[in-house]
Motif scaffolding. Structure first.
Motif, short mmCIF file in Angstrom:
data_model
loop_
_atom_site.label_atom_id
_atom_site.label_comp_id
_atom_site.label_asym_id
_atom_site.label_seq_id
_atom_site.Cartn_x
_atom_site.Cartn_y
_atom_site.Cartn_z
N ILE A 12 5.10 -1.89 -8.41
CA ILE A 12 5.62 -0.79 -7.27
C ILE A 12 4.68 -0.16 -6.80
N LEU A 13 3.34 0.44 -7.78
CA LEU A 13 2.32 1.13 -7.06
C LEU A 13 1.64 0.28 -6.26
N ILE A 26 2.98 -2.04 -4.28
CA ILE A 26 3.59 -2.21 -3.01
C ILE A 26 3.49 -0.88 -2.13
N ALA A 27 3.69 0.27 -3.00
CA ALA A 27 3.38 1.83 -2.33
C ALA A 27 2.14 1.87 -1.66
N LEU A 28 1.21 1.24 -2.26
CA LEU A 28 -0.09 1.75 -1.78
C LEU A 28 -0.30 0.36 -0.37
N THR A 29 0.08 -0.59 -0.64
CA THR A 29 0.07 -1.49 0.62
C THR A 29 0.67 -0.95 1.77
N ILE A 30 1.86 -0.41 1.57
CA ILE A 30 2.56 0.25 2.64
C ILE A 30 1.95 1.65 3.10
N ALA A 31 1.43 2.35 2.42
CA ALA A 31 0.68 3.52 2.93
C ALA A 31 -0.66 2.89 3.73
#
Length: 177
Positions: free
Chosen positions: A4-5, A7-12
């Protein structure tokens, strides 16, 4: 949880890079400085929270970016001195100027730095009686300096006071036969 972290980092990162491409050259430079300061501040905060950097060191490091503003702030220094009623270095060179406050301050600093610790203060610092033997003084010093040494969470001032108390007491101590 890690994915989850991730994916969030990739989106950011994707959003930041997309916005980065839309910026002009001047805005990119400004954004780069802001990003560097934010990342540096976050790393500094992380290091303070994990105990790798002392809080005072972090405070000094956090103030370093403000050094760019120092020349602008120094323009206001004479006004601050006038408002607080302090005399500047320029007033010392003028004939007839009196400098009573500065003389008293420098005398107080020199008396404090000469190490004029009394016997009672030295006894209180180490927690021994004035009639303590040399071994008791050394043991009390060793016990306190292990707790208050700068390398173990103490500070230079306390370590200096403990060392000064030891030397004062050892001078007043009767040599053992």
């Amino acid at each position: 949880m890690h994915w989850i972290l991730g994916i969030a980092l990739t989106i950011a990162v994707f959003v930041i890079l997309k916005q980065w491409g839309a910026l002009s050259a001047a805005k990119k430079k400004e954004a780069a400085w802001k990003a560097a300061l934010v990342i540096g501040g976050a790393l500094l905060l992380f290091m303070v929270l994990t105990g790798r950097v002392h809080v005072l060191t972090a405070a000094v490091a956090a103030l370093l970016p403000l050094l760019r503003k120092l020349p602008v702030l120094l323009k206001f220094w004479p006004m601050v001195q006038r408002m607080t009623g302090q005399k500047g270095a320029d007033s010392d060179a003028q004939p007839g100027s009196q400098n009573h406050g500065d003389d008293a301050g420098s005398a107080g600093r020199s008396a404090a730095s000469t190490g004029s610790m009394g016997l009672n203060e030295a006894c209180d610092t180490l927690g021994v009686k004035p009639s303590a033997s040399r071994e008791e003084i050394i043991a009390a010093h060793r016990r306190l300096i292990q707790k208050m040494h700068p390398d173990r969470g103490g500070n230079d001032y306390l370590a200096a006071k403990i060392n000064e108390a030891k030397s004062v007491l050892l001078k007043h101590c009767q040599p053992d036969e």
